[in-house]
Write an enzyme that holds these catalytic residues in place. Structure first.
Site, mmCIF file in Angstrom:
data_model
loop_
_atom_site.group_PDB
_atom_site.id
_atom_site.type_symbol
_atom_site.label_atom_id
_atom_site.label_comp_id
_atom_site.label_asym_id
_atom_site.label_seq_id
_atom_site.Cartn_x
_atom_site.Cartn_y
_atom_site.Cartn_z
ATOM 1 N N LYS A 22 22.050 52.135 43.575
ATOM 2 C CA LYS A 22 22.887 52.425 44.764
ATOM 3 C C LYS A 22 24.360 52.409 44.364
ATOM 4 C CE LYS A 22 23.889 48.792 47.520
ATOM 5 N NZ LYS A 22 25.290 48.491 47.799
ATOM 6 N N ASN A 23 24.771 51.407 43.577
ATOM 7 C CA ASN A 23 26.198 51.236 43.280
ATOM 8 C C ASN A 23 26.710 52.184 42.200
ATOM 9 O OD1 ASN A 23 26.268 49.384 45.271
ATOM 10 N ND2 ASN A 23 26.416 47.600 43.933
ATOM 11 N N CYS A 116 33.082 41.894 55.452
ATOM 12 C CA CYS A 116 31.637 41.852 55.694
ATOM 13 C C CYS A 116 31.222 40.384 55.579
ATOM 14 C CB CYS A 116 30.898 42.728 54.688
ATOM 15 S SG CYS A 116 30.928 42.045 53.043
ATOM 16 N N ARG A 121 36.992 41.082 51.691
ATOM 17 C CA ARG A 121 36.864 42.350 50.952
ATOM 18 C C ARG A 121 38.126 43.221 51.055
ATOM 19 N NH1 ARG A 121 31.391 43.278 50.285
ATOM 20 N NH2 ARG A 121 31.913 44.540 48.483
ATOM 21 N N ASP A 124 43.653 45.993 48.822
ATOM 22 C CA ASP A 124 45.074 46.053 48.458
ATOM 23 C C ASP A 124 45.297 46.595 47.043
ATOM 24 O OD1 ASP A 124 43.746 43.524 47.861
ATOM 25 O OD2 ASP A 124 45.643 42.894 46.976
ATOM 26 N N LEU A 125 44.394 46.287 46.133
ATOM 27 C CA LEU A 125 44.593 46.737 44.738
ATOM 28 C C LEU A 125 44.395 48.253 44.622
ATOM 29 C CD1 LEU A 125 42.758 43.833 42.851
ATOM 30 C CD2 LEU A 125 45.203 44.060 43.370
ATOM 31 N N ASP A 307 25.823 39.764 42.314
ATOM 32 C CA ASP A 307 24.766 40.375 43.127
ATOM 33 C C ASP A 307 23.386 39.802 42.823
ATOM 34 O OD1 ASP A 307 26.180 43.750 43.243
ATOM 35 O OD2 ASP A 307 26.722 41.871 44.213
ATOM 36 N N LEU A 329 33.323 35.088 42.665
ATOM 37 C CA LEU A 329 33.888 36.379 43.089
ATOM 38 C C LEU A 329 34.139 36.499 44.578
ATOM 39 C CD1 LEU A 329 32.861 37.177 40.147
ATOM 40 C CD2 LEU A 329 33.021 39.477 41.017
ATOM 41 N N ARG A 400 19.683 48.579 53.369
ATOM 42 C CA ARG A 400 20.896 49.231 52.849
ATOM 43 C C ARG A 400 20.815 49.426 51.342
ATOM 44 N NH1 ARG A 400 26.398 46.931 55.034
ATOM 45 N NH2 ARG A 400 26.937 48.458 53.449
HETATM 46 C C1 EPZ Z 1 31.322 46.115 44.170
HETATM 47 O O1 EPZ Z 1 32.017 45.745 45.344
HETATM 48 C C2 EPZ Z 1 29.855 46.235 44.566
HETATM 49 N N1 EPZ Z 1 29.718 47.294 45.575
HETATM 50 C C3 EPZ Z 1 29.370 44.904 45.122
HETATM 51 O O2 EPZ Z 1 27.975 45.035 45.400
HETATM 52 C C4 EPZ Z 1 29.542 43.833 44.046
HETATM 53 O O3 EPZ Z 1 29.159 42.584 44.566
HETATM 54 C C5 EPZ Z 1 31.025 43.787 43.609
HETATM 55 O O4 EPZ Z 1 31.446 45.088 43.172
HETATM 56 C C6 EPZ Z 1 31.254 42.811 42.470
HETATM 57 O O5 EPZ Z 1 30.449 43.184 41.367
HETATM 58 C C7 EPZ Z 1 29.701 48.577 45.162
HETATM 59 O O6 EPZ Z 1 29.816 48.881 43.978
HETATM 60 C C8 EPZ Z 1 29.532 49.615 46.235
HETATM 61 P P1 EPZ Z 1 35.313 44.200 43.792
HETATM 62 P P2 EPZ Z 1 33.639 45.812 45.363
HETATM 63 O O7 EPZ Z 1 36.397 45.106 44.260
HETATM 64 O O8 EPZ Z 1 34.108 46.912 44.474
HETATM 65 C C9 EPZ Z 1 38.709 41.198 45.143
HETATM 66 C C10 EPZ Z 1 26.026 44.918 46.684
HETATM 67 O O9 EPZ Z 1 25.387 43.900 46.961
HETATM 68 N N2 EPZ Z 1 39.495 42.407 45.488
HETATM 69 O O10 EPZ Z 1 34.878 44.295 42.374
HETATM 70 O O11 EPZ Z 1 34.065 45.832 46.780
HETATM 71 C C11 EPZ Z 1 37.497 41.027 46.034
HETATM 72 O O12 EPZ Z 1 37.847 40.361 47.227
HETATM 73 C C12 EPZ Z 1 27.537 44.905 46.756
HETATM 74 O O13 EPZ Z 1 25.520 45.984 46.267
HETATM 75 C C13 EPZ Z 1 40.800 42.240 45.948
HETATM 76 O O14 EPZ Z 1 41.305 41.116 46.099
HETATM 77 O O15 EPZ Z 1 34.029 44.437 44.709
HETATM 78 C C14 EPZ Z 1 36.578 40.206 45.172
HETATM 79 O O16 EPZ Z 1 36.946 38.847 45.257
HETATM 80 C C15 EPZ Z 1 28.041 43.655 47.446
HETATM 81 N N3 EPZ Z 1 41.537 43.354 46.259
HETATM 82 C C16 EPZ Z 1 36.868 40.705 43.759
HETATM 83 O O17 EPZ Z 1 38.139 41.364 43.838
HETATM 84 C C17 EPZ Z 1 41.022 44.617 46.106
HETATM 85 O O18 EPZ Z 1 41.752 45.601 46.383
HETATM 86 C C18 EPZ Z 1 35.842 41.707 43.223
HETATM 87 O O19 EPZ Z 1 35.698 42.713 44.196
HETATM 88 C C19 EPZ Z 1 39.697 44.763 45.634
HETATM 89 C C20 EPZ Z 1 38.962 43.643 45.325
#
Ligand code: EPZ
Length: 422
Positions: A22-23, A116, A121, A124-125, A307, A329, A400
């Protein structure tokens, strides 16, 4: 609404075919906005999140048709650039259309994805990086209004935190930008790697694929001639079924997988006393004489994946002693804990650290509630080994991200059925 009824204490056996990731499919579907032609995508998982993103792409103007799990999609016909709240609120990964729409059209409006169950989530980055590439970003009425009328310029982006979809969004934004974009502290997940490989096969110059530093030479708004591709296997689905075999202490084989994507997970299963036999695209789990405790700290790939945290928490209730899991995370990814406790697990939380006392802990069936995708799968695992009947409610969370879960588990010998809430 549906719920799952599971009668526990059944041994599993046999093999299960793992679906596409999915991802990986989500960013790859968004990337079709960058393509100059129609594309055939195979091994697409049949899960709600994929269908949601296809609906969004269709709203934007894409045309597609699906037969079995082969999709033919043409996004050259995209002519809308607004991703509305009603669809984005159902799936935060819709944020992945931001980079492609902005770099192709020079403007777009994408609803801010809500948080969520597992955390706030933020994005900002993503936004800061696009501003560094010359975009102006405004937040108005819950929408991200992004503009780059002259197109995006290559820049050097240093991510403060490793972000998977942030890296994917900026890779896609950089694809049609003018000049070179360097991404420092990029995510290295296999799903990010496949996105880069598909873009490279479409003629984009990308260096450093699979490393934390990516260098992309933009095409200066020229759409890319995509080749057909096959979605990589879902390493988290594979890990979840391996945990199903482990928690019921069965012999279980997962097929159509990429073992190299599961190294951290396999290493923890072996630490807990299980053996794994690895063939080219299959992994067979063998039972443990005694399930040992485990210590886990979640981190970015290739470390232990967040995950898989909930699934290993369920498994560790069967270990003989105290296990420790530290979720680094996400700030709220322990929603499964209270439900596992209701099934008799002995878990205490202290900030980001969960302490699980297995005995091996006898669990007993109960009515429990799913809260997020991976928490839901942890409840299914616990139900497989609990005494008696467990009813898992709100399983739309499961739908999902897991393709035909109850069918696959039934074929492995589980007693699991889907019913309608009364
Ligand atoms: C991806 O989410 C995955 N989703 C998530 O899988 C997975 O848990 C996550 O990466 C971590 O591996 C998809 O790929 C669709 P991040 P993502 O941005 O990209 C912080 C599932 O179960 N952050 O890597 O949203 C954030 O809060 C889902 O399939 C910022 O602060 O995760 C977190 O603490 C759940 N600012 C950390 O970084 C930002 O702009 C990692 O988040 C972006 C992220």
């Amino acid at each position: 609404m549906d719920y799952l009824k599971v009668i526990g204490k059944k041994k599993l056996n046999g093999s299960v075919k793992i679906s596409g990731a999915k991802n990986a499919a989500l960013p790859l579907l968004a990337s079709t906005i960058l393509s100059s032609n129609s594309i055939k995508i195979s091994n697409l998982p049949d899960v709600v999140d994929i269908n949601t993103l296809l609906k969004l792409l269709e709203m934007l103007g894409s045309t597609y048709n699906k037969n079995n799990n082969i999709l033919t999609i043409d996004s050259t016909t995209v002519d809308q650039t607004k991703a509305t709240y009603d669809i984005v609120k159902t799936m935060r990964a819709s944020i992945l259309v931001l980079g492609p729409l902005l770099t192709r059209f020079g403007h777009c409006e994408v609803s801010l994805p809500g948080g969520c169950a597992i955390g706030q989530r933020p994005v900002d980055l993503h936004l800061k990086a696009l501003e560094q590439m010359g975009a102006t970003i405004e937040i108005k009425n819950g929408y991200i209004e992004a503009k780059a009328p002259q197109g995006l310029q290559g820049a050097t982006i240093v991510f403060d935190k490793i972000t998977v979809t942030g890296t994917e969004n900026i890779v896609m934004a950089a694809a049609l930008a003018s000049g070179v974009t360097t991404i420092v502290n990029a995510a290295r997940e296999p799903e990010v790697v496949q996105l880069c490989e598909v873009l490279q096969d479409a003629g984009l110059q990308i260096d450093g694929i699979g490393s934390n530093t990516l260098k992309i030479v933009g095409s200066n708004k020229k759409l890319l001639p995509f080749k057909d591709f096959k979605i990589i296997p879902d390493r988290i689905e594979a890990g979840t079924y391996l945990c199903a075999g482990a928690i019921t202490n069965s012999i279980l084989k997962v097929e159509n997988v990429e073992p190299a994507h599961l190294e951290a997970v396999l290493s923890k299963l072996e630490e807990m006393g299980f053996s794994v036999l690895i063939e080219e695209n299959n992994i067979t789990l063998l039972p443990a004489n005694k399930v040992k405790t485990v210590n886990i700290v979640t981190t970015e790939y290739p470390g232990f994946p967040t995950d898989m945290q909930a699934q290993f928490m369920a498994l560790s209730t069967m270990a003989d002693g105290v296990s420790i899991i530290d979720e680094k995370l996400f700030e709220n990814r322990f929603m499964h804990v209270s439900e596992l406790i209701r099934m008799g697990a002995d878990i205490t939380l202290n900030g980001t650290v969960a302490t699980i006392k297995g005995t091996p802990k006898e669990l007993y069936g109960a009515d429990v509630m799913a809260t997020d995708l991976r928490a839901s799968s942890a409840l299914v695992l616990a139900a497989l080994v609990a005494n008696g009947e467990t009813n898992i409610h709100r399983i739309y969370h499961l739908d999902r991200g897991y393709d035909k879960l109850e069918e696959k588990l039934t074929n492995l010998g589980a007693n699991i059925t889907r019913d309608k809430e009364k």
